[in-house]
Write an enzyme that holds these catalytic residues in place. Structure first.
Site: not given
Length: 503
Positions: A60, A67, A202, A288
């Protein structure tokens, strides 16, 4: 004291970068290099990519499209053009450019991630990235356009274009084209090989770069909030019993006691602080409950800092080249860990401002403080700090909108292939904006408390630490003897609060 040349060098190995080293690099007090061990890992990773490409394996983003287009095979002759096309196509960021300190952080973080040796980058490409850092070549990176899922694609594409001689950069105070910046620095652009464009974009380095700057600023903000609370307690003669160590030990959150311990230390020696029942039995919650509220924000800060620390030394690439030779696609680029951390930091920082604004109200409201109305020397003729509280309220209200979690939103992209995104970069940018707003609120509290102490003529009664801090505030804004425009002084104090831990 000027640092030695040796001390100015930071070695990146992909595993041990910390915030202090990054701070030195961001502020340009250091140059950087890659460790010898990291160079070996980078070269091995690159060899694995080239071997698999030579064997014709389908990987890939190496010899496929990206994509939804991952089904499209790319001819071996076109793999370099594929990577260049990726940078060009993804450089669609919009909006104002990111500040230089964030861009510099992005450069360092990207180089450090590549140095881990899981990305398949060539050594010459990584070296050029290091050279850009060391020569002060800072890409112009638009701030908007990242979904924070497949990495920070748009911002990192703008950053990476410089390496191929495209895009724009700031160099020696001038904006110019990437090729010109490289030429002026005596550097040469690279021609990308297989996977290199993907390796450069990436990653989560934009959201992490913004995040690491935000974490440091938030740390300074939190300490300033604690000190502002001390000044307010001095001004209003707060009750110290609520900060008792034994009392707080009954609810053993460490950050709660850390806040209370700081306040006890900073108020030691004060002749203004009171005991329970001396003037009143209890203070309002905004005084407080300082340990509980501030402490909870510190807890959230700690969570966010922890995630940023991990991410600074993480591989956020896809696909990843493993040591056994496998090249696997996964989701290491997804920004969700940082998105959630930044959303939490947003809420935590907003709360430091939220409770501070309530203390401001107690200082300026004569029905609550018993002081001169709105801390004016001549109330009626003068408005005093009436509208300073308005400004604080406006900032707090704006923060409430910005604090809405960006990470709960997701818009699918890439034809529904990338169907869940983090919006982590949006969360990080919003966190830094909230921190900036909060610093202005804390500055206003410091100014109001300082004015109250002046009107009470109580300087000599303060604790040594709060007296020292009061002097710091008054270097920026002296006591108000009449109505005066103080917008500039609020901004100056706010910037000083975020700049360094002076408390």
């Amino acid at each position: 004291m000027e640092m030695t040349r040796r001390a100015e060098m930071v070695e990146l190995d992909g595993m041990t970068l910390d915030r202090e080293q990054l701070r030195l690099l961001i502020e340009r007090k250091a140059t950087c290099t890659i460790s010898e061990e990291a160079w070996i890992r980078v070269a091995k990773s690159r060899n694995r990519i080239e071997e698999q490409v030579a064997q014709g394996k389908i990987i890939y983003g190496v010899n496929t499209g990206f994509g939804k287009l991952s089904d499209v095979s790319i001819h071996a002759d076109d793999v370099g053009q594929l990577q260049l096309n990726l940078l060009r196509a993804d450089a669609v960021g919009v909006g104002e450019p990111l500040p230089t300190e964030v861009v510099r952080a992005m450069l360092v973080l990207r180089a450090n991630a590549l140095a881990k040796g899981y990305s398949g980058i060539r050594t010459e490409t990584l070296q050029l990235l290091i050279d850009c850092i060391n020569h002060g070549i800072h890409p112009i990176v638009p701030s908007k356009g990242s979904l924070g899922a497949s990495g920070d694609l748009a911002p990192l594409a703008h950053l990476a274009l410089i390496l191929v001689g495209e895009g724009y950069a700031e160099y020696q105070g001038e904006k110019m084209r990437g090729a010109e910046a490289l030429a002026r620095a005596g550097l040469q652009a690279v021609q990308l090989g297989a996977k290199e464009g993907l390796a450069l974009i990436n990653g989560t380095q934009c959201m992490t770069g913004v995040g690491v700057v935000a974490i440091t600023e938030a740390e300074n903000l939190g300490r300033a909030a604690d000190m502002a609370a001390c000044l307010t307690m001095e001004a209003l003669r707060g009750i110290i019993d609520a900060f008792d160590a034994e009392l707080l030990a009954t609810r053993p959150h460490p950050e709660l006691e850390q806040v209370a311990g700081r306040i006890r230390t900073w108020l030691a020696g004060s002749h203004r602080i009171t005991q329970q029942g001396e003037l009143r039995v209890q203070d309002a919650y905004s005084i407080r409950c300082i340990p509980q509220v501030h402490g909870a924000s510190w807890q959230a800060w700690g969570y966010a800092e922890d995630k940023i620390r991990f991410e600074m030394n993480a591989t956020t690439d896809n696909p990843i080249v493993l040591e056994d030779g496998r090249v696997l696609s996964g989701g290491q680029f997804h920004g969700q860990p940082i998105a959630l951390a930044m959303d939490l930091l947003k809420v935590a920082s907003a709360e430091w401002a939220n409770i501070s604004e309530r203390r401001i109200e107690r200082l300026v409201n004569p029905q609550l403080s018993g002081l001169s109305p709105f801390l004016a020397p001549n109330p009626g003729l003068e408005c005093g700090l009436m509208v300073a509280q308005y400004a604080a309220a406006a900032l707090v209200s704006e923060n409430k909108v910005l604090a809405h979690p960006a990470s709960v939103d997701s818009i699918p992209s890439s034809a529904n292939q990338e169907d869940h995104v983090s919006m982590g970069t949006i969360a990080a940018r919003q966190a830094r904006e909230i921190i900036g707003n909060a610093s202005r609120v804390i500055a206003i509290e410091m100014i109001c408390a300082s004015q109250a102490i002046y009107l009470e003529q109580a300087e000599a009664e303060l604790a040594p630490r709060t007296r020292k801090h009061l002097e710091w505030v008054r270097e920026v804004i002296p006591p108000l003897t009449t109505d005066t425009a103080i917008s500039e002084q609020i901004e100056m104090l706010a910037k000083a609060i975020l700049a360094e831990p002076i408390f």
